[in-house]
Design a protein around this motif. Sequence first.
Motif, PDB file in Angstrom:
ATOM      1  N   ASP A 246       0.826  -1.213   0.000  1.00 26.59           N
ATOM      2  CA  ASP A 246       0.000   0.000   0.000  1.00 26.59           C
ATOM      3  C   ASP A 246       0.861   1.264   0.000  1.00 26.59           C
ATOM      4  O   ASP A 246       0.391   2.345   0.336  1.00 26.59           O
ATOM      5  CB  ASP A 246      -0.979   0.006   1.175  1.00 26.59           C
ATOM      6  N   ILE A 247       2.130   1.115  -0.367  1.00 26.23           N
ATOM      7  CA  ILE A 247       3.009   2.275  -0.539  1.00 26.23           C
ATOM      8  C   ILE A 247       2.715   2.868  -1.913  1.00 26.23           C
ATOM      9  O   ILE A 247       2.839   2.186  -2.932  1.00 26.23           O
ATOM     10  CB  ILE A 247       4.493   1.869  -0.433  1.00 26.23           C
ATOM     11  N   PRO A 248       2.286   4.125  -1.970  1.00 26.70           N
ATOM     12  CA  PRO A 248       1.825   4.677  -3.253  1.00 26.70           C
ATOM     13  C   PRO A 248       2.937   4.863  -4.287  1.00 26.70           C
ATOM     14  O   PRO A 248       4.075   5.175  -3.935  1.00 26.70           O
ATOM     15  CB  PRO A 248       1.229   6.041  -2.846  1.00 26.70           C
ATOM     16  N   TYR A 249       2.581   4.634  -5.552  1.00 23.10           N
ATOM     17  CA  TYR A 249       3.504   4.896  -6.662  1.00 23.10           C
ATOM     18  C   TYR A 249       3.476   6.378  -7.028  1.00 23.10           C
ATOM     19  O   TYR A 249       4.504   6.993  -7.279  1.00 23.10           O
ATOM     20  CB  TYR A 249       3.104   4.104  -7.914  1.00 23.10           C
ATOM     21  N   GLU A 250       2.250   6.905  -7.099  1.00 23.02           N
ATOM     22  CA  GLU A 250       2.071   8.286  -7.543  1.00 23.02           C
ATOM     23  C   GLU A 250       2.269   9.235  -6.366  1.00 23.02           C
ATOM     24  O   GLU A 250       1.407   9.365  -5.511  1.00 23.02           O
ATOM     25  CB  GLU A 250       0.669   8.473  -8.142  1.00 23.02           C
ATOM     26  N   VAL A 251       3.436   9.850  -6.320  1.00 19.08           N
ATOM     27  CA  VAL A 251       3.745  10.796  -5.246  1.00 19.08           C
ATOM     28  C   VAL A 251       4.267  12.084  -5.866  1.00 19.08           C
ATOM     29  O   VAL A 251       4.818  12.070  -6.974  1.00 19.08           O
ATOM     30  CB  VAL A 251       4.797  10.220  -4.272  1.00 19.08           C
ATOM     31  N   PRO A 252       4.105  13.204  -5.184  1.00 21.31           N
ATOM     32  CA  PRO A 252       4.645  14.454  -5.717  1.00 21.31           C
ATOM     33  C   PRO A 252       6.177  14.430  -5.750  1.00 21.31           C
ATOM     34  O   PRO A 252       6.810  13.850  -4.852  1.00 21.31           O
ATOM     35  CB  PRO A 252       4.141  15.516  -4.729  1.00 21.31           C
ATOM     36  N   LEU A 253       6.754  15.022  -6.752  1.00 22.21           N
ATOM     37  CA  LEU A 253       8.210  15.163  -6.808  1.00 22.21           C
ATOM     38  C   LEU A 253       8.630  16.194  -5.766  1.00 22.21           C
ATOM     39  O   LEU A 253       8.186  17.346  -5.823  1.00 22.21           O
ATOM     40  CB  LEU A 253       8.649  15.624  -8.202  1.00 22.21           C
ATOM     41  N   PRO A 254       9.462  15.826  -4.790  1.00 25.39           N
ATOM     42  CA  PRO A 254       9.903  16.822  -3.802  1.00 25.39           C
ATOM     43  C   PRO A 254      10.569  18.014  -4.482  1.00 25.39           C
ATOM     44  O   PRO A 254      11.314  17.852  -5.448  1.00 25.39           O
ATOM     45  CB  PRO A 254      10.901  16.040  -2.936  1.00 25.39           C
ATOM     46  N   ALA A 255      10.288  19.191  -3.960  1.00 27.69           N
ATOM     47  CA  ALA A 255      10.811  20.417  -4.569  1.00 27.69           C
ATOM     48  C   ALA A 255      12.295  20.608  -4.287  1.00 27.69           C
ATOM     49  O   ALA A 255      12.963  21.386  -4.980  1.00 27.69           O
ATOM     50  CB  ALA A 255      10.024  21.617  -4.064  1.00 27.69           C
ATOM     51  N   LYS A 256      12.801  19.916  -3.281  1.00 28.02           N
ATOM     52  CA  LYS A 256      14.214  20.051  -2.919  1.00 28.02           C
ATOM     53  C   LYS A 256      14.697  18.752  -2.295  1.00 28.02           C
ATOM     54  O   LYS A 256      13.904  17.867  -1.956  1.00 28.02           O
ATOM     55  CB  LYS A 256      14.377  21.191  -1.914  1.00 28.02           C
ATOM     56  N   GLN A 257      16.016  18.632  -2.159  1.00 29.69           N
ATOM     57  CA  GLN A 257      16.594  17.506  -1.444  1.00 29.69           C
ATOM     58  C   GLN A 257      16.392  17.730   0.055  1.00 29.69           C
ATOM     59  O   GLN A 257      16.720  18.787   0.581  1.00 29.69           O
ATOM     60  CB  GLN A 257      18.095  17.396  -1.737  1.00 29.69           C
ATOM     61  N   HIS A 258      15.875  16.738   0.740  1.00 31.23           N
ATOM     62  CA  HIS A 258      15.639  16.865   2.173  1.00 31.23           C
ATOM     63  C   HIS A 258      16.758  16.249   3.011  1.00 31.23           C
ATOM     64  O   HIS A 258      16.723  16.342   4.243  1.00 31.23           O
ATOM     65  CB  HIS A 258      14.305  16.220   2.547  1.00 31.23           C
ATOM     66  N   VAL A 259      17.730  15.624   2.344  1.00 30.08           N
ATOM     67  CA  VAL A 259      18.851  14.993   3.044  1.00 30.08           C
ATOM     68  C   VAL A 259      20.146  15.581   2.490  1.00 30.08           C
ATOM     69  O   VAL A 259      20.300  15.712   1.270  1.00 30.08           O
ATOM     70  CB  VAL A 259      18.822  13.458   2.867  1.00 30.08           C
ATOM     71  N   ALA A 260      21.070  15.922   3.369  1.00 32.73           N
ATOM     72  CA  ALA A 260      22.321  16.559   2.968  1.00 32.73           C
ATOM     73  C   ALA A 260      23.149  15.646   2.057  1.00 32.73           C
ATOM     74  O   ALA A 260      23.059  14.415   2.129  1.00 32.73           O
ATOM     75  CB  ALA A 260      23.135  16.936   4.203  1.00 32.73           C
ATOM     76  N   GLU A 261      23.971  16.265   1.221  1.00 28.79           N
ATOM     77  CA  GLU A 261      24.753  15.513   0.236  1.00 28.79           C
ATOM     78  C   GLU A 261      25.672  14.491   0.891  1.00 28.79           C
ATOM     79  O   GLU A 261      25.823  13.363   0.406  1.00 28.79           O
ATOM     80  CB  GLU A 261      25.575  16.481  -0.621  1.00 28.79           C
ATOM     81  N   GLU A 262      26.305  14.842   1.999  1.00 26.97           N
ATOM     82  CA  GLU A 262      27.208  13.920   2.681  1.00 26.97           C
ATOM     83  C   GLU A 262      26.470  12.658   3.115  1.00 26.97           C
ATOM     84  O   GLU A 262      26.982  11.535   2.951  1.00 26.97           O
ATOM     85  CB  GLU A 262      27.833  14.613   3.896  1.00 26.97           C
ATOM     86  N   GLN A 263      25.269  12.826   3.651  1.00 21.71           N
ATOM     87  CA  GLN A 263      24.481  11.661   4.067  1.00 21.71           C
ATOM     88  C   GLN A 263      24.026  10.850   2.857  1.00 21.71           C
ATOM     89  O   GLN A 263      23.978   9.618   2.921  1.00 21.71           O
ATOM     90  CB  GLN A 263      23.280  12.128   4.887  1.00 21.71           C
ATOM     91  N   ARG A 264      23.703  11.532   1.776  1.00 20.89           N
ATOM     92  CA  ARG A 264      23.292  10.814   0.560  1.00 20.89           C
ATOM     93  C   ARG A 264      24.425   9.942   0.041  1.00 20.89           C
ATOM     94  O   ARG A 264      24.196   8.791  -0.378  1.00 20.89           O
ATOM     95  CB  ARG A 264      22.848  11.802  -0.531  1.00 20.89           C
ATOM     96  N   GLU A 265      25.644  10.452   0.105  1.00 17.84           N
ATOM     97  CA  GLU A 265      26.798   9.671  -0.367  1.00 17.84           C
ATOM     98  C   GLU A 265      27.077   8.479   0.543  1.00 17.84           C
ATOM     99  O   GLU A 265      27.458   7.404   0.074  1.00 17.84           O
ATOM    100  CB  GLU A 265      28.029  10.565  -0.482  1.00 17.84           C
ATOM    101  N   GLU A 266      26.881   8.660   1.839  1.00 16.54           N
ATOM    102  CA  GLU A 266      27.047   7.541   2.777  1.00 16.54           C
ATOM    103  C   GLU A 266      26.054   6.426   2.457  1.00 16.54           C
ATOM    104  O   GLU A 266      26.404   5.235   2.471  1.00 16.54           O
ATOM    105  CB  GLU A 266      26.851   8.025   4.212  1.00 16.54           C
ATOM    106  N   ILE A 267      24.836   6.806   2.172  1.00 22.50           N
ATOM    107  CA  ILE A 267      23.807   5.813   1.831  1.00 22.50           C
ATOM    108  C   ILE A 267      24.138   5.146   0.507  1.00 22.50           C
ATOM    109  O   ILE A 267      23.991   3.918   0.350  1.00 22.50           O
ATOM    110  CB  ILE A 267      22.410   6.472   1.767  1.00 22.50           C
TER     111      ILE A 267
END
Length: 366
Positions: A246-267
Amino acid sequence: MGLRRQACTRNYLLFVILSVCARTFFPLFQLVGVDVMAALDMYVEREQWEKCLETAAKQNYKVLHKYVALYATHLIQEGSWDKAVALYVQHGTPANSQNFNIYKRLFVEMVNVAGMNNAEAYSSWADLRDLLFNLCENLVKSSDANTPAHEEFETMLLVSHYYATRAAAQSIKQLDTVAAKLSISLLRHTDIIPADKAFYEAGTAAKEVGWENMAFIFLNRFLDLTDAIEEGSLYALDHSDFQYTDIPYEVPLPAKQHVAEEQREEIRDWVLTMSMDQRLEQVLPRDERDTYEASLVAVSTGVRSLPCLITGEERAEGLGAETKLRVAGRVALEQKPVLERALSAFDHPADELVLEAQNYISEVSA
């Protein structure tokens, strides 16, 4: 005729000058006794909000909330959404349709702000929850009962309740799995909360409690969303991991990144490392319904279960006598033994946040 026109012009100019002088120098406490609405408007112009609300409260509920709405709008424009939320917690949340955009804006601001995934954010989430609870209770008794707007605010109430309960659970290490389950349950609401932020929080929570399969899938989705934000389109997203959930496919595109670049690279590094682990099963766990275990909708029957108020998970069935759980005027069915065991497990006398969250759950289940 010319003299009369000149006299009228002089009189008009004199009126303007006197009006300006009155607004500048006339004691407002005297004006209150003459024309209270004019006095309230002058308090607004001078941004004397406390005096304005104090005076408005002495009139009637309708007058008070006219100026509460004006002050809330002013606070939102200044970026002080938390003060606007506290304002409505203090004065109540009327079911006035002209205020709906204010309430929605406060919800949007809170779910988008950074630094709210921790125990310290509990009071803010609890204030938003209480605001929306009061609103939904008032909507039940209004002409907007059971309208799409009412449904939307009840969903917002449930989401804010999950966030508040998660923050309370995060204050105690023994409740980290409760917090993780709530983060995962929030994924079914990514149509109204930032999808990248939600998948990041669910993935990292699952990772911290050792649920590596779910963590990998959620964080991989998070990375796909961050790429989509950069590209400005969700078109390339692959939904195959979330079929029959029940996790929706159709979701709004976030207007900005909500997670910092350093954390994104760690992930990104972690996901790459885990993708080479042969032991990893890149599928979401299923239960006896042959359905993803956190999904409320059974694949084979299409039956939608009611969510647990404590974890947001699919409710267990067939375990004894039923008691009614009331959430903002809507009645859900829950098994009494399940509720009692959950509240008992959730109890921790040394922690005020957990006790307050438990009190709220007990209150709405009365």
